[in-house]
Design a protein around this motif. Sequence first.
Motif: not given
Length: 361
Positions: A172, A331, A338-339, A358, A174, A344-345, A96, A94
């Motif tokens: 968001v 990713c 991934c955020n 970041y 992507y 990736d949680e 953001n 992402q």
Amino acid sequence: MNARAKPVPVLLIAVALLAALLGVGSTAMASGPDTAKAATDTAASGHEGHTMAVSALPSGDDPDGDGYIPANPPVTGVTPSDREPAPRYFHEFQANCDVTHTAPDDPIVYPSQPGSSHDHTFMGNTTTNAHSTTGSLYGGRTTCKAPGDSSAYWMPSLFNGDRKVLPTGPQVIYYKAGVTDYTSVRPFPKGLRFVVGSPTQSAAEFRGHPGWVEGWECGDSYRNPDFPSNCPANTQLNIRMQSPSCWDGRYLDTPDHKSHMAYPVVKPGTNNNVCPASHPVAVPMVEFKMAFPVDGDMSRVRLASGTGHSFHYDFFNAWHEPTLAALVEHCVVGGLQCNARGYDETHPGEGAALGPDYRLP
């Protein structure tokens, strides 16, 4: 048209002047064989305040004003990959990014012509305006979580009556694999730009657009080409749309701002998405997922470009190259969800592409 045979600017200006006198579009006349159809489509999709046509004005990254911005160097010798790697449900990260400002500017369609477009809502780079170039955006301040993303993202502004409604918080955006062989996706070239959709598309064209995902939605109302008539209290109006993810390897922009990009096609006899031979370079698919804080009666809701089915968006790449490359490799190629940090949680053992700030570690 190929990379060695670009239109002559003087001729373009003469053609444009002649077209203005005759009251007809000149884009198709000015284009070469491999862009004639795209140019014809462009000429048919003019819109007051947002006409996608050949610019006759030298500006920014296009000093000769012919509408073609060659990649330097071009990407050659690529064959579209039809490989089918081990399936992974996700291959994305992402970006953001908060809204920065609004303005009737468009540095892709109307470069160096401030006030010539309908109103746009900008995200990402804080300086985006009609005069923006790759050089002015690159390394600039950004509202995206990753400081390395100084790209510019924009879309027509949304109004409820006379009140402008801006998305709140990080939106968001992507970056996904649009082809089955997600391992073949490579980062965008610096300065690549394009427009997704059209301000003059009909409801049927919007619904049938290859970038259509779910249309406009709120509450239990989904897949609407135009705004729902009513949205339940405390809900938001949402839209998702996806960009083409195959690049011709030759141009960072073309006169119609679209023909250097293409959507994947299905390989005959399979369900695999592959890049067409004309656009063999697989790049990330940029998906806008926007949320507007408006509910209740939608009868007065409109876009600056018109009805709901006039939704479209623009992307101007100004990522820090190593940062984008790290996120794509970790990713997208790595098959993770991934955020904005590239984490990736659901697969914590894979680590993150970027540090806690970041930025590249």
